[in-house]
Design an enzyme around this catalytic site. Structure first.
Site, PDB file in Angstrom:
ATOM      1  N   SER A   1       0.816  -1.221  -0.098  1.00  9.01           N
ATOM      2  CA  SER A   1      -0.118  -0.183  -0.156  1.00  9.01           C
ATOM      3  C   SER A   1       0.754   1.344  -0.049  1.00  9.01           C
ATOM      4  O   SER A   1       1.761   1.457  -0.785  1.00  9.01           O
ATOM      5  CB  SER A   1      -0.891  -0.174   1.213  1.00  9.01           C
ATOM      6  OG  SER A   1      -2.071   0.797   1.203  1.00  9.01           O
TER       7      SER A   1
ATOM      8  N   ASP B   1      -0.240  -4.184  -3.841  1.00  6.72           N
ATOM      9  CA  ASP B   1      -1.251  -3.394  -3.684  1.00  6.72           C
ATOM     10  C   ASP B   1      -0.993  -1.946  -3.796  1.00  6.72           C
ATOM     11  O   ASP B   1      -1.172  -1.315  -2.507  1.00  6.72           O
ATOM     12  CB  ASP B   1      -2.487  -3.860  -3.329  1.00  6.72           C
ATOM     13  CG  ASP B   1      -3.634  -3.470  -3.849  1.00  6.72           C
ATOM     14  OD1 ASP B   1      -3.896  -3.676  -5.049  1.00  6.72           O
ATOM     15  OD2 ASP B   1      -4.697  -3.213  -3.123  1.00  6.72           O
TER      16      ASP B   1
ATOM     17  N   HIS C   1      -7.407  -5.394  -0.572  1.00  6.30           N
ATOM     18  CA  HIS C   1      -6.146  -4.680  -0.339  1.00  6.30           C
ATOM     19  C   HIS C   1      -5.329  -5.577   0.195  1.00  6.30           C
ATOM     20  O   HIS C   1      -3.959  -5.603  -0.106  1.00  6.30           O
ATOM     21  CB  HIS C   1      -6.668  -3.443   0.528  1.00  6.30           C
ATOM     22  CG  HIS C   1      -5.274  -2.552   0.310  1.00  6.30           C
ATOM     23  ND1 HIS C   1      -4.760  -2.300  -1.025  1.00  6.30           N
ATOM     24  CD2 HIS C   1      -4.741  -1.623   1.202  1.00  6.30           C
ATOM     25  CE1 HIS C   1      -3.924  -1.288  -0.550  1.00  6.30           C
ATOM     26  NE2 HIS C   1      -3.913  -0.773   0.550  1.00  6.30           N
TER      27      HIS C   1
END
Length: 323
Positions: A157, A185, A253
């Protein structure tokens, strides 16, 4: 006394994280670009580094840019840095099993990065903090004595965007590109706007090899392909076994971390595909009938380039072909 202070500090950190307002999908779509002047990174000493090797599998050695040189016994083995995202720290559930997988596969220097002081403020400030924190960590890497080609940054992330700035600073100071960035991600909100330049976010220019796993392109994840190799498991939007809608616990996610983790021990094929952006975060991944086939994840051919698709299970093990 020390234990009490540590517990108090941990509780304060958890309260801070819980106080964050998790944006809705619509808010994320409308978010402004990163304001890189809006920083509050703390000091370099507030980035915590924990070293694991085959000689200390469970009890880490706390190091910094002044002591790390004394604890790297073998500079010729891979150094892997695990880099968490927003609103978490080095207790992220993927850290320990990924460490174990690497150390079982052979000698490694594994570094847990905890940048929660700078990475768990508001999302806007945490995004801006990737520049100064990236410089802190790049300085750390320059004194390890490890060859740039043997450095592997794995960021989830916002940690993926931080990896980009670690690599940018490292290149600026040494003239060398870090060997590999694996982005699981990478954060999309604020970063994938058209007014964010390529050199302001993660891209294939940041390392000798950049591989990306996209699992939540309609919400927290970056949608477009921006690495040497971009994997879109199950099309990159909705992952099997995850709820259709989620906000606080974003299963899609986080699935990226588990897919890459399994790839250290597992071989699965991914087929070449094309990326179609239909606007408004609607993405379609179409497999090419006669496209190339590559191995997903840790064991991908680093000469490969392109967009690739594969399917997964809805529960562990997520990767379908175990070796």
């Amino acid at each position: 006394m020390f234990g009490t202070l540590f517990l108090f500090a941990k509780l304060c950190f958890l309260c801070q994280v819980m106080a964050q307002v998790i944006p809705t999908k619509e808010q994320l779509k409308k978010s402004s670009r990163v304001n890189f002047t809006q920083t509050d990174p703390g000091t370099k000493d507030e980035v915590i580094y924990k070293l694991f090797t085959k000689d200390n599998l469970r009890k880490p050695i706390l190091v910094n840019d002044e002591t790390i040189i004394n604890h790297i016994k073998d500079k010729h083995i891979p150094m892997v840095l695990l880099i968490h995202g927003w609103t978490t720290d080095d207790t992220s559930p993927w850290y320990d099993p990924l460490r174990d997988a690497y150390l079982e596969s052979g000698p490694h220097n594994i570094i847990y990065i905890n940048w929660s002081r700078a990475g768990n403020l508001t999302y806007a400030i945490s995004c801006a903090n990737v520049i100064p924190v990236g410089q802190y960590i790049a300085k750390f890497l320059t004194v390890t004595g490890v060859d740039a080609k043997r450095i592997h940054l794995i960021g989830h992330s916002l940690g993926s965007q931080l990896s980009s700035y670690i690599a940018k600073a490292y290149l600026q100071w040494t003239g060398l590109k870090i060997g590999r960035i694996t982005a699981v991600d990478p954060a999309g909100p604020k970063w994938e706007r058209t007014d964010v330049r390529k050199d302001e976010r993660l891209s294939e220019d940041d390392a000798e090899f950049v591989d990306i796993t996209h699992t939540d392109v309609s919400y927290y994840g970056y949608a477009a392909p921006i690495g040497h190799v971009d994997f879109y498991p199950n099309g990159g939007v909705q992952q099997p076994g995850c709820p259709d809608e989620e906000q606080k616990e974003n299963c899609n996610h986080h699935r990226s971390t588990w897919l890459f983790l399994e790839s250290v021990r597992t071989t699965v094929e991914a087929r070449e595909a094309e990326y179609l952006d239909e606007g408004n975060y609607n993405v379609t991944i179409n497999v090419k009938p006669k496209g190339k086939v590559v191995t997903y994840g840790q064991h991908v051919d680093q000469k490969a380039k392109g967009i690739f698709y594969f399917e997964t299970n809805g529960r562990k093990p997520f990767l379908k072909t175990l070796r």
